[in-house]
Design an enzyme around this catalytic site. Structure first.
Site, PDB file in Angstrom:
ATOM      1  CD  GLU A   1      21.640 -35.895 -25.999  1.00  0.00           C
ATOM      2  OE1 GLU A   1      20.496 -35.486 -26.219  1.00  0.00           O
ATOM      3  OE2 GLU A   1      22.300 -36.522 -26.853  1.00  0.00           O
TER       4      GLU A   1
ATOM      5  CB  CYS B   1      13.606 -30.678 -23.219  1.00  0.00           C
ATOM      6  SG  CYS B   1      15.210 -30.963 -23.996  1.00  0.00           S
TER       7      CYS B   1
ATOM      8  CB  CYS C   1       7.845 -39.864 -26.030  1.00  0.00           C
ATOM      9  SG  CYS C   1       8.066 -40.869 -27.450  1.00  0.00           S
TER      10      CYS C   1
ATOM     11  CB  CYS D   1      11.338 -33.845 -21.636  1.00  0.00           C
ATOM     12  SG  CYS D   1      12.020 -35.463 -21.206  1.00  0.00           S
TER      13      CYS D   1
ATOM     14  CG  HIS E   1      11.008 -31.060 -30.046  1.00  0.00           C
ATOM     15  ND1 HIS E   1      10.311 -32.151 -30.493  1.00  0.00           N
ATOM     16  CD2 HIS E   1      11.970 -31.560 -29.224  1.00  0.00           C
ATOM     17  CE1 HIS E   1      10.812 -33.253 -29.944  1.00  0.00           C
ATOM     18  NE2 HIS E   1      11.817 -32.921 -29.187  1.00  0.00           N
TER      19      HIS E   1
ATOM     20  CD  GLU F   1      10.239 -46.084 -15.663  1.00  0.00           C
ATOM     21  OE1 GLU F   1       9.508 -46.376 -14.727  1.00  0.00           O
ATOM     22  OE2 GLU F   1      10.065 -45.104 -16.393  1.00  0.00           O
TER      23      GLU F   1
ATOM     24  CB  CYS G   1      18.159 -35.802 -18.762  1.00  0.00           C
ATOM     25  SG  CYS G   1      18.784 -35.149 -20.327  1.00  0.00           S
TER      26      CYS G   1
ATOM     27  CB  CYS H   1      12.184 -47.103 -25.997  1.00  0.00           C
ATOM     28  SG  CYS H   1      12.521 -45.407 -25.595  1.00  0.00           S
TER      29      CYS H   1
HETATM   30  N1  SAH Z   1      17.583 -37.087 -24.912  1.00  0.00           N
HETATM   31  C1  SAH Z   1      17.344 -37.584 -26.213  1.00  0.00           C
HETATM   32  C2  SAH Z   1      16.685 -38.941 -26.228  1.00  0.00           C
HETATM   33  C3  SAH Z   1      15.572 -39.194 -25.249  1.00  0.00           C
HETATM   34  S1  SAH Z   1      14.072 -38.280 -25.431  1.00  0.00           S
HETATM   35  C4  SAH Z   1      16.527 -36.603 -27.014  1.00  0.00           C
HETATM   36  O1  SAH Z   1      16.035 -35.637 -26.445  1.00  0.00           O
HETATM   37  O2  SAH Z   1      16.415 -36.797 -28.223  1.00  0.00           O
HETATM   38  C5  SAH Z   1      13.170 -39.188 -26.677  1.00  0.00           C
HETATM   39  C6  SAH Z   1      12.127 -38.345 -27.447  1.00  0.00           C
HETATM   40  O3  SAH Z   1      10.941 -38.129 -26.668  1.00  0.00           O
HETATM   41  C7  SAH Z   1      12.649 -36.989 -27.812  1.00  0.00           C
HETATM   42  O4  SAH Z   1      12.338 -36.660 -29.146  1.00  0.00           O
HETATM   43  C8  SAH Z   1      11.896 -36.099 -26.873  1.00  0.00           C
HETATM   44  O5  SAH Z   1      11.860 -34.819 -27.366  1.00  0.00           O
HETATM   45  C9  SAH Z   1      10.548 -36.772 -26.821  1.00  0.00           C
HETATM   46  N2  SAH Z   1       9.728 -36.351 -25.675  1.00  0.00           N
HETATM   47  C10 SAH Z   1      10.158 -35.946 -24.466  1.00  0.00           C
HETATM   48  N3  SAH Z   1       9.109 -35.612 -23.671  1.00  0.00           N
HETATM   49  C11 SAH Z   1       7.992 -35.834 -24.389  1.00  0.00           C
HETATM   50  C12 SAH Z   1       6.586 -35.710 -24.098  1.00  0.00           C
HETATM   51  N4  SAH Z   1       6.154 -35.320 -22.908  1.00  0.00           N
HETATM   52  N5  SAH Z   1       5.708 -36.040 -25.079  1.00  0.00           N
HETATM   53  C13 SAH Z   1       6.148 -36.467 -26.282  1.00  0.00           C
HETATM   54  N6  SAH Z   1       7.454 -36.618 -26.604  1.00  0.00           N
HETATM   55  C14 SAH Z   1       8.375 -36.293 -25.669  1.00  0.00           C
HETATM   56 FE1  SF4 Z   2      16.899 -34.896 -21.733  1.00  0.00          FE
HETATM   57 FE2  SF4 Z   2      15.924 -35.703 -24.129  1.00  0.00          FE
HETATM   58 FE3  SF4 Z   2      14.248 -35.128 -22.091  1.00  0.00          FE
HETATM   59 FE4  SF4 Z   2      15.590 -33.153 -23.324  1.00  0.00          FE
HETATM   60  S1  SF4 Z   2      14.029 -34.516 -24.233  1.00  0.00           S
HETATM   61  S2  SF4 Z   2      15.350 -33.398 -21.091  1.00  0.00           S
HETATM   62  S3  SF4 Z   2      17.546 -34.161 -23.759  1.00  0.00           S
HETATM   63  S4  SF4 Z   2      15.753 -36.782 -22.149  1.00  0.00           S
END
Ligand code: SAH
Ligand code: SF4
Length: 386
Positions: free
Chosen positions: A191, A139, A364, A142, A246, A114, A135, A128
């Site tokens: 990532e 995390c 996000c 996420c 975070h 997406e 991935c 974006c």
């Molecule tokens: N993998 C990379 C880039 C994609 S994630 C990274 O982790 O930086 C893009 C951003 O969205 C990251 O800062 C991630 O921590 C944040 N993110 C992921 N899940 C989220 C959620 N449920 N609510 C708010 N931000 C979130």
């Molecule tokens: Fe992957 Fe970024 Fe989501 Fe972490 S926050 S699981 S690195 S996409």
């Protein structure tokens, strides 16, 4: 006796050796090489022809050879015998009440990602983009992290996300100013630093002045903290850096961003301080998702300030976007404001990111969830039909 099931979703497409090559996402060098290799263009003319085609493909967004008016008709016909300029299929397009747009793109059977366009104030906006399907990292906040890696996207597939957005926003040829799509953020699925070769090649294409021409200062790569790749990222792309931080201490970050166990904060912070080009004019962005009762106390705000002291930085506070089954809740608004005030008082810009496109699960960390659901129901239908 073992039973055989027909997996329609993941079966690879049959390989057609005679399929015309798609020129849409090649680098300049690859484009020149493809032209030279096909026998249509004389080797000494390949670079000149590549420049011509480059402008049509990346400045004008043209996908038909017939519209390339400064190339002779005969040459256009011969090019069309060997090549195509094509986009991957858009499986679904959604527009949010707030103007956010989301495209689900199918690159190949079972390979879908997406891309989200977020209109900003005024006339600019950010796209974006995803760098991987799924991935490998997990995390805990996420949703993408709950989905296994399918594969890395190629440079062409990353560039295609920008091209599809520009098609839909009707932003060809590349405008000099007042762009609707002015910034690119690698904050979609995946990532980026685990796919650096393709990300760097895609940035070369997107930033090229005779094409899409989005300046490298308007391209931001977000990483969960792959410390050993930061220098290479800066040197190869000159992109702006965003770090998904975070948490202000290793204990909590180990839990939220498990990659921290491999590259703990001391290692990560040293790599950030050494990021090529880091200065007050080119600050690193720390992303900090606000999780109720987990990382949002005043003491944690102060610990964060201590951790990043001396680093030219801004801090993006991201209200947690919930997804079904998520083990967290979003911090209360007053808690987020109190956290931001502590950072502000210390001199940091710390905007609170307004959640965009929540109604279409485009915010996000919510990416891919809807399409996964669709796929699950599709799977069930297929199973029932067997
Ligand atoms: N993998 C990379 C880039 C994609 S994630 C990274 O982790 O930086 C893009 C951003 O969205 C990251 O800062 C991630 O921590 C944040 N993110 C992921 N899940 C989220 C959620 N449920 N609510 C708010 N931000 C979130
Ligand atoms: Fe992957 Fe970024 Fe989501 Fe972490 S926050 S699981 S690195 S996409």
């Amino acid at each position: 006796m073992p039973s055989t099931t027909l997996d329609l979703v993941h079966r690879p497409a049959p390989v057609r050796t005679d399929a015309p090559q798609n020129l849409a996402g090649l680098t300049r060098a690859e484009l020149a090489a493809a032209l030279a290799a096909c026998g249509v263009v004389a080797p000494e003319k390949a670079r000149m022809r590549a420049s011509q085609l480059w402008r049509w493909i990346h400045h004008y967004g043209v996908v038909e050879f017939d519209r390339m008016s400064d190339i002779s008709k005969e040459m256009r016909t011969r090019l069309a015998e060997h090549f195509i300029v094509a986009r991957p299929e858009v499986v679904e397009r959604q527009v949010s009440r707030d103007g956010t747009r989301k495209w689900l793109i199918r690159f190949a059977p079972g390979v879908e990602a997406e891309t989200v366009y977020i209109p900003d104030v005024g006339r600019s906006g950010a796209l974006c983009v995803s760098s991987q399907v799924g991935c490998t990292l997990n995390c805990t906040f996420c949703h993408t992290g709950t989905q296994a890696l399918v594969r890395n996207l190629t440079a062409a597939e990353i560039v295609a996300q920008v091209q599809i957005a520009r098609d839909d926003l009707e932003e060809w040829p590349s405008p000099k100013e007042d762009r609707r799509l002015s910034n690119i953020v690698f904050m979609g699925m995946g990532e980026p630093l685990y796919n650096l070769d393709h990300v760097a090649a895609a940035i070369d294409i997107i930033a090229d002045n005779e094409g899409i021409a989005i300046s490298r200062r308007r391209i931001t790569v977000s990483t969960s903290g792959v410390a050993p790749e930061l220098t290479a990222l800066g040197e190869r792309t000159q992109a702006m850096l965003a770090i998904s931080l975070h948490a202000p201490d290793d204990g909590l970050r180990d839990e939220l961003v498990p990659l921290n166990r491999r590259y703990p904060l001391e290692t990560l912070m040293a790599a950030i301080r050494a990021y090529p080009g880091l200065s007050n004019a080119r600050r690193v962005t720390f992303e900090y998702v606000m999780l109720k009762g987990v990382n949002d106390s005043p003491a944690q705000a102060r610990a964060l300030l201590k951790l990043i002291a001396g680093v030219p930085a801004k801090i993006n506070l991201i209200p947690f976007n919930p997804w079904p089954g998520a083990p967290y809740a979003c911090s209360d608004w007053s808690t987020i404001e109190a956290f931001a005030a502590i950072l502000n008082r210390a001199g940091y810009a710390s905007p609170i990111r307004t959640p965009r496109g929540r109604d279409i699960l485009a915010a996000c960390g919510q990416l891919k969830s809807e399409s996964e659901k669709l796929r699950a129901s599709e799977r069930r239908r297929l199973e029932a039909a067997e």
